[in-house]
Design an enzyme around this catalytic site. Sequence first.
Site, PDB file in Angstrom:
ATOM      1  N   PHE C  39       0.854  -1.193   0.000  1.00  0.00           N
ATOM      2  CA  PHE C  39       0.000   0.000   0.000  1.00  0.00           C
ATOM      3  C   PHE C  39       0.892   1.246   0.000  1.00  0.00           C
ATOM      4  O   PHE C  39       1.716   1.431   0.903  1.00  0.00           O
ATOM      5  CB  PHE C  39      -0.916  -0.002   1.225  1.00  0.00           C
ATOM      6  CG  PHE C  39      -1.905  -1.143   1.224  1.00  0.00           C
ATOM      7  CD1 PHE C  39      -3.168  -0.991   0.669  1.00  0.00           C
ATOM      8  CD2 PHE C  39      -1.566  -2.383   1.757  1.00  0.00           C
ATOM      9  CE1 PHE C  39      -4.084  -2.045   0.657  1.00  0.00           C
ATOM     10  CE2 PHE C  39      -2.466  -3.442   1.746  1.00  0.00           C
ATOM     11  CZ  PHE C  39      -3.729  -3.271   1.194  1.00  0.00           C
ATOM     12  N   VAL C  77       2.215  -1.765   4.503  1.00  0.00           N
ATOM     13  CA  VAL C  77       1.967  -0.335   4.337  1.00  0.00           C
ATOM     14  C   VAL C  77       3.315   0.376   4.303  1.00  0.00           C
ATOM     15  O   VAL C  77       4.159   0.153   5.175  1.00  0.00           O
ATOM     16  CB  VAL C  77       1.115   0.171   5.534  1.00  0.00           C
ATOM     17  CG1 VAL C  77       1.010   1.684   5.519  1.00  0.00           C
ATOM     18  CG2 VAL C  77      -0.267  -0.468   5.520  1.00  0.00           C
ATOM     19  N   CYS C  78       3.516   1.224   3.325  1.00  0.00           N
ATOM     20  CA  CYS C  78       4.800   1.942   3.201  1.00  0.00           C
ATOM     21  C   CYS C  78       4.997   2.898   4.376  1.00  0.00           C
ATOM     22  O   CYS C  78       4.146   3.745   4.655  1.00  0.00           O
ATOM     23  CB  CYS C  78       4.837   2.749   1.906  1.00  0.00           C
ATOM     24  SG  CYS C  78       6.218   3.909   1.852  1.00  0.00           S
ATOM     25  N   ILE C  79       6.151   2.790   5.014  1.00  0.00           N
ATOM     26  CA  ILE C  79       6.390   3.588   6.229  1.00  0.00           C
ATOM     27  C   ILE C  79       6.467   5.086   5.929  1.00  0.00           C
ATOM     28  O   ILE C  79       5.883   5.895   6.658  1.00  0.00           O
ATOM     29  CB  ILE C  79       7.656   3.093   6.982  1.00  0.00           C
ATOM     30  CG1 ILE C  79       7.775   3.758   8.342  1.00  0.00           C
ATOM     31  CG2 ILE C  79       8.916   3.309   6.156  1.00  0.00           C
ATOM     32  CD1 ILE C  79       8.770   3.093   9.257  1.00  0.00           C
ATOM     33  N   ALA C  82       3.064   6.303   5.137  1.00  0.00           N
ATOM     34  CA  ALA C  82       2.233   6.197   6.338  1.00  0.00           C
ATOM     35  C   ALA C  82       2.526   7.327   7.314  1.00  0.00           C
ATOM     36  O   ALA C  82       1.616   7.895   7.927  1.00  0.00           O
ATOM     37  CB  ALA C  82       2.452   4.846   7.013  1.00  0.00           C
TER      38      ALA C  82
END
Lengths: 141, 102, 130
Positions: C39, C77-79, C82
């Site tokens: 994501f 989820v991409c840090i 995010a």
Amino acid sequence: MSEDMDDDVAKKFLYVNRKAPYGTIYALESLEVVLIGAAFEQDVSLAFLDDGVYQLIDGQKTTGIGMKNFSPTYKALGDYEVTKLYVEKESLEERGLTVDDLMDIVYEDEDDDWEEKPSIRLVSRAEMAEIMADQDVVLSF
Amino acid sequence: MSTLHTVNKSPFDRSTMASCLAHLKAGDAVLIIEDGVVGARKGTAFAATVTAAIGNAEVFVLGPDLAARGMGEDDLVDGVKIVDYDGFVDLVTKHDRTQAWL
Amino acid sequence: MKLAVLVNEGPYTHQASDSAYQFTKAALEKGHEIFRVFFYHDGVNNGTRFTVPPQDDRNLQVLWSELAAKYNLDLTVCIAAAQRRGILDEGEMKRHGKDGNNIAPGFRISGLGQLIEAGIKSERLVTFGD
């Protein structure tokens, strides 16, 4: 990177950029993927077509919109061994642009006595289709 | 070697579908999803562009997206084929790479 | 076949997450392996457990979480994306001194390298976005 990486042969990755910068975050976050991806030593190319050519336009000034001007990062791509920036000629022409309107982006060719060479490669629409068809992974932003 | 191209935008809203169709190679497939399906309707200002592409590549629409927008098989440009999500998966595995035109 | 999925938009505004979910579900039911769903951009907003859509609407976060539980699916989820958009797990919450976290069950936060790895290790990468 996972330790059980068994595919030793580099894959061809193409990052397709079709959107102008600043109006949406796609150009900036695409660039962030390119920078991280450079560490994986794959065969990386970037494609700029449609409004994506505006990502490379010279003279971006963003103080008036309160956003960071990230265009200098494209000039640093050579340091990450990202040296193939394909720009579609027809996309420039449709927008009243020429390659002279774009930033001067170069890399030092380690196979040619570190001679400075242009990273931007002007290609026709037909050539761009060939480049796209020659990839293992196409990431569109 | 061939590519599955996906397009999710109406050609009346954005240039995405026109750009995709201008970059096709013989043997490629185009799958039109989401709002893109309005571009596959017959009798539109864009229909001739879709017909021209069919000579070169296969053109599919995602049936559930078509139905959601009040259309069916009879509404499509001749030669456009319908697949469901299962067919979408098959197209992905059949072609060597997938390129999304966003 | 080993597939990977990239989701670039959040739930509800765009159909991208719905399309990605239907595609992923169909692929799993056909017996394919989904190496990872990554994501990115506003796509990270699929990973908050704090959404409360109307009861007669689908709950995309719950659908993704249930699919992850059923198939042991990796939802990453991409840090960086995010952090920009306020999607936090407990570690990120503590690291940035925030007063809560919102990551949904089955989702995990990790680096962009996970997207590149998905491109390298899977045979096909399918992108959904705007």
